[in-house]
Design a protein around this motif. Structure first.
Motif, PDB file in Angstrom:
ATOM      1  N   ASN A   1       0.814  -1.216   0.000  1.00  0.00           N
ATOM      2  CA  ASN A   1       0.000   0.000   0.000  1.00  0.00           C
ATOM      3  C   ASN A   1       0.847   1.265   0.000  1.00  0.00           C
ATOM      4  OD1 ASN A   1      -1.363  -2.297   1.389  1.00  0.00           O
ATOM      5  ND2 ASN A   1      -3.142  -0.939   1.342  1.00  0.00           N
ATOM      6  N   CYS A   2       2.062   1.179   0.511  1.00  0.00           N
ATOM      7  CA  CYS A   2       2.907   2.360   0.664  1.00  0.00           C
ATOM      8  C   CYS A   2       3.983   2.494  -0.402  1.00  0.00           C
ATOM      9  CB  CYS A   2       3.525   2.370   2.066  1.00  0.00           C
ATOM     10  SG  CYS A   2       2.268   2.521   3.371  1.00  0.00           S
ATOM     11  N   GLY A   3       3.982   1.614  -1.407  1.00  0.00           N
ATOM     12  CA  GLY A   3       4.918   1.793  -2.511  1.00  0.00           C
ATOM     13  C   GLY A   3       5.684   0.552  -2.909  1.00  0.00           C
ATOM     14  N   LEU A   4       6.785   0.779  -3.627  1.00  0.00           N
ATOM     15  CA  LEU A   4       7.603  -0.294  -4.180  1.00  0.00           C
ATOM     16  C   LEU A   4       8.862  -0.506  -3.346  1.00  0.00           C
ATOM     17  CD1 LEU A   4       5.989   1.099  -6.651  1.00  0.00           C
ATOM     18  CD2 LEU A   4       7.592  -0.146  -8.087  1.00  0.00           C
ATOM     19  N   PHE A   5       9.363  -1.741  -3.417  1.00  0.00           N
ATOM     20  CA  PHE A   5      10.638  -2.102  -2.807  1.00  0.00           C
ATOM     21  C   PHE A   5      11.627  -2.410  -3.933  1.00  0.00           C
ATOM     22  CE2 PHE A   5       7.513  -2.707   0.381  1.00  0.00           C
ATOM     23  CZ  PHE A   5       8.118  -2.713   1.625  1.00  0.00           C
ATOM     24  N   TYR A   6      12.909  -2.328  -3.634  1.00  0.00           N
ATOM     25  CA  TYR A   6      13.919  -2.674  -4.629  1.00  0.00           C
ATOM     26  C   TYR A   6      13.815  -4.151  -5.008  1.00  0.00           C
ATOM     27  CZ  TYR A   6      16.179   1.829  -3.839  1.00  0.00           C
ATOM     28  OH  TYR A   6      16.430   3.176  -3.770  1.00  0.00           O
ATOM     29  N   SER A   7      14.054  -4.433  -6.280  1.00  0.00           N
ATOM     30  CA  SER A   7      14.028  -5.817  -6.769  1.00  0.00           C
ATOM     31  C   SER A   7      15.225  -6.579  -6.220  1.00  0.00           C
ATOM     32  CB  SER A   7      14.073  -5.832  -8.296  1.00  0.00           C
ATOM     33  OG  SER A   7      13.015  -5.077  -8.836  1.00  0.00           O
TER      34      SER A   7
ATOM     35  N   MET B   1      14.048 -13.737   1.841  1.00  0.00           N
ATOM     36  CA  MET B   1      14.338 -12.356   1.462  1.00  0.00           C
ATOM     37  C   MET B   1      13.801 -11.337   2.459  1.00  0.00           C
ATOM     38  SD  MET B   1      16.022 -12.360  -1.412  1.00  0.00           S
ATOM     39  CE  MET B   1      16.853 -13.846  -0.889  1.00  0.00           C
ATOM     40  N   LYS B   2      13.057 -11.788   3.440  1.00  0.00           N
ATOM     41  CA  LYS B   2      12.303 -10.904   4.323  1.00  0.00           C
ATOM     42  C   LYS B   2      13.122  -9.745   4.889  1.00  0.00           C
ATOM     43  CE  LYS B   2       9.087 -11.048   8.221  1.00  0.00           C
ATOM     44  NZ  LYS B   2       8.402 -11.922   9.210  1.00  0.00           N
ATOM     45  N   THR B   3      14.308 -10.014   5.364  1.00  0.00           N
ATOM     46  CA  THR B   3      15.121  -8.960   5.984  1.00  0.00           C
ATOM     47  C   THR B   3      15.883  -8.107   4.960  1.00  0.00           C
ATOM     48  OG1 THR B   3      17.006 -10.464   6.238  1.00  0.00           O
ATOM     49  CG2 THR B   3      15.433 -10.333   8.085  1.00  0.00           C
ATOM     50  N   LYS B   4      15.801  -8.473   3.684  1.00  0.00           N
ATOM     51  CA  LYS B   4      16.550  -7.771   2.649  1.00  0.00           C
ATOM     52  C   LYS B   4      15.725  -6.757   1.872  1.00  0.00           C
ATOM     53  CE  LYS B   4      19.697 -11.697   2.062  1.00  0.00           C
ATOM     54  NZ  LYS B   4      20.270 -12.679   1.110  1.00  0.00           N
ATOM     55  N   PHE B   5      14.402  -6.820   1.998  1.00  0.00           N
ATOM     56  CA  PHE B   5      13.562  -5.880   1.252  1.00  0.00           C
ATOM     57  C   PHE B   5      13.789  -4.456   1.753  1.00  0.00           C
ATOM     58  CE2 PHE B   5      10.843  -9.737   0.539  1.00  0.00           C
ATOM     59  CZ  PHE B   5      10.912  -9.724  -0.844  1.00  0.00           C
ATOM     60  N   ARG B   6      14.012  -3.532   0.825  1.00  0.00           N
ATOM     61  CA  ARG B   6      14.201  -2.118   1.151  1.00  0.00           C
ATOM     62  C   ARG B   6      13.304  -1.266   0.253  1.00  0.00           C
ATOM     63  NH1 ARG B   6      16.123  -4.314   4.738  1.00  0.00           N
ATOM     64  NH2 ARG B   6      18.210  -4.187   5.640  1.00  0.00           N
ATOM     65  N   ARG B   7      12.662  -0.268   0.861  1.00  0.00           N
ATOM     66  CA  ARG B   7      11.744   0.574   0.084  1.00  0.00           C
ATOM     67  C   ARG B   7      12.484   1.479  -0.892  1.00  0.00           C
ATOM     68  NH1 ARG B   7       6.560   0.512   1.376  1.00  0.00           N
ATOM     69  NH2 ARG B   7       5.967  -0.383   3.403  1.00  0.00           N
ATOM     70  N   GLN B   8      11.848   1.711  -2.054  1.00  0.00           N
ATOM     71  CA  GLN B   8      12.344   2.692  -3.023  1.00  0.00           C
ATOM     72  C   GLN B   8      11.742   4.043  -2.673  1.00  0.00           C
ATOM     73  OE1 GLN B   8      11.834  -0.365  -6.757  1.00  0.00           O
ATOM     74  NE2 GLN B   8      11.777   1.807  -7.221  1.00  0.00           N
ATOM     75  N   LEU B   9      12.569   5.010  -2.362  1.00  0.00           N
ATOM     76  CA  LEU B   9      12.086   6.358  -2.063  1.00  0.00           C
ATOM     77  C   LEU B   9      13.043   7.387  -2.639  1.00  0.00           C
ATOM     78  CD1 LEU B   9      10.867   6.060   1.640  1.00  0.00           C
ATOM     79  CD2 LEU B   9       9.443   6.430  -0.380  1.00  0.00           C
TER      80      LEU B   9
END
Length: 205
Positions: free
Chosen positions: A92-98, A197-205
């Protein structure tokens, strides 16, 4: 008083981002998959996870807060590119890096099981004490939704996770059938990759 209202309004504007619903997530997923297609990547899978009524709030890196509106949705898009299998998380709050994932056979599994992946998860059915089958409509809030764009075919399905359980006074007659479906096998494969991958997801901002 007028000055105070301006300060409060300004604080709200700076500190809180508007709530976002499923339509917003759908838009982000659609925009991202179209960007894949623009690069001639036409085979991909995405999976939504959500529990009706579950609300999440996050503090973004720029200090704003973002929350889900009504229900929090997580979508995961999987595709192959440059000899890697990648995942993109969207919520809901945006995209994360692939990110590249370990299992490079996800799309091969999908391609090899196109027909089987279209078999529907059956309803939770129980056998009554009178030995007469009946349908049970228990309330369970959590769902998985799949969409496949693979080898020129586009299809999908949504199912309630309750249908995969025996969480009732009476046994689910479709428990074995449902849990042996290819789409449930795929769900387990994707869940494993997401967990890794849970701890590796980072938001794109």
């Amino acid at each position: 008083m007028k000055y105070l209202l301006v300060i409060i309004f300004g604080w709200i504007s700076l500190g809180v981002q508007a709530q976002h619903d499923k339509e917003h997530v759908d838009h982000l997923v659609s925009k991202f998959t179209k960007s894949l297609e623009a690069r001639n990547i036409v085979n991909y899978v995405y999976m939504y996870e959500y529990c009706n009524g579950s609300i999440e709030m996050f503090k973004l890196s720029d200090g704003r807060r973002c929350s889900s509106k009504g229900t929090y949705y997580k979508a995961y898009v999987f595709w192959n590119e440059d000899s890697e299998t990648l995942v993109k998380k969207i919520d809901n709050c945006g995209l994360f890096y692939s990110l590249p994932i370990i299992n490079k056979e996800i799309l091969s599994f999908v391609s090899a099981n196109v027909q089987q992946l279209q078999e529907k998860v059956k309803k939770y059915e129980v056998e009554t004490p009178e030995n007469r089958p009946t349908k049970q409509s228990a309330i369970h809030p959590c769902f998985k939704m799949f969409h496949f764009n693979i080898d020129g075919k586009s299809f999908g399905q949504t199912y309630n996770l309750y249908k995969l359980t025996n969480d009732s006074k009476y046994k689910n007659l479709n428990f074995d059938y449902n849990n042996n479906l290819k789409i449930v096998e795929l769900e387990k494969l994707l869940n494993m990759e997401i967990m890794l991958m849970k701890t590796k997801f980072r938001r794109q901002l």
